[in-house]
Design an enzyme around this catalytic site. Structure first.
Site, PDB file in Angstrom:
ATOM      1  N   ASP A   1       1.446  18.917   1.380  1.00  0.00           N
ATOM      2  CA  ASP A   1       1.415  20.154   0.603  1.00  0.00           C
ATOM      3  C   ASP A   1      -0.044  20.484   0.320  1.00  0.00           C
ATOM      4  OD1 ASP A   1       4.249  20.363   0.380  1.00  0.00           O
ATOM      5  OD2 ASP A   1       4.220  18.912  -1.259  1.00  0.00           O
TER       6      ASP A   1
ATOM      7  N   CYS B   1       5.052  15.771  -0.145  1.00  0.00           N
ATOM      8  CA  CYS B   1       6.398  15.960  -0.666  1.00  0.00           C
ATOM      9  C   CYS B   1       6.977  14.622  -1.111  1.00  0.00           C
ATOM     10  CB  CYS B   1       7.281  16.595   0.399  1.00  0.00           C
ATOM     11  SG  CYS B   1       9.022  16.714  -0.076  1.00  0.00           S
TER      12      CYS B   1
END
Length: 283
Positions: free
Chosen positions: A197, A190
């Site tokens: 992620d 992120c």
């Protein structure tokens, strides 16, 4: 007009969870600044959309009884803004104790609010796609992996963990091919919080054959990179386009959910129908 920046969002901050309808919670972020980093200063050389799935959607009917649904939201990539994901979660939570006449009213409200945020600051407006799935059809929602030849079968050495487009090569002196290649090893972080992620990515192309080992190493090189899902997919598209010169190219990533939401960006060089929003096993 001042533009939103990621640092001004609710990401990484303690947040009060509003359970009464509040569309102001949606936090649009301009796409242009990150696109300029990858050489896009005018109209993007791709089509596509960001396919969202909301797994934690609930509201009250007029008698105060809770209702639940899944939602598929389609945000076209030509919108000037993407929607920051935590703000989307907070917005959806604001429906929890709000009364609506029926699911159609909820669907219309989400469509109007997300459309306004995605197109904010633009001369034109259009609606985003919103589809609500009620519990009676939950068991029709399939799980299916991305189709294609799995790059992860290759035994390659990986030493670079920031995007390295120089790893991409293609056989320009050979006959063109058409291939669909898949990897489950896409990971980025992120842009604001640094949280991981996780995603799977499908690359479909026609043109000079791309070196598969180099492509896999390139995808792995995103492992310590900080960028939002949509921005990573656009970076992958532009790097392959620049380095490998495909005639046609589509990059589609499906990321695992966080906060009850998954985001699945697709970017393609040529107009085509969007895929069904079908989740993978990890989603």
């Amino acid at each position: 007009m001042s533009l939103n920046i990621p640092e001004h969002s609710q990401l990484g901050k303690a947040s009060a969870y509003t359970d009464q309808y509040d569309p102001s919670l949606l936090f649009p972020l301009p796409r242009a600044s990150k696109r300029s980093e990858i050489g896009i200063t005018a109209a993007p050389p791709f089509f596509g959309a960001d396919l969202w799935t909301a797994f934690e959607l609930s509201w009250l009917n007029l008698r105060g009884k809770p209702q639940v649904a899944l939602a598929h939201i389609t945000v076209p990539c030509e919108t000037p803004n993407l929607i920051e994901s935590k703000s989307f979660k907070l917005y959806l939570n604001s429906l929890n104790n709000t009364r609506f006449a029926d699911a159609d009213e909820v669907q219309a409200r989400i469509r109007a609010d997300v459309s306004e945020a995605a197109w904010r600051g633009a001369d034109r407006t259009a609606t985003v796609g919103v589809k609500l799935l009620l519990p009676e059809v939950f068991d029709r929602e399939p799980v299916h992996e991305l189709d294609g030849l799995l790059l992860d079968r290759l035994d390659v050495e990986c030493t670079r963990y920031q995007p390295a487009p120089d790893l991409l090569t293609a056989q320009f002196d050979q006959a063109p091919v058409s291939e669909v290649l898949v990897s489950h090893l896409l990971k980025s972080n992120c842009l604001v919080t640094g949280q991981p992620d996780w995603g799977s990515v499908q690359i479909a192309y026609s043109g000079p054959q791309i070196d598969q080992e180099g492509l896999l190493q390139y995808l792995v090189s995103f492992r310590n990179h900080h960028e939002f899902h949509e921005q990573c997919v656009e970076r992958i598209f532009m790097d392959i386009r620049e380095r490998c010169k495909p005639i046609k190219l589509t990059v589609y990533a499906r990321y695992t959910r966080r906060g009850g939401l998954d985001i699945n960006p697709l970017r393609t060089s040529h107009p085509q129908a969007l895929p069904r929003n079908v989740r993978t096993a990890r989603q």
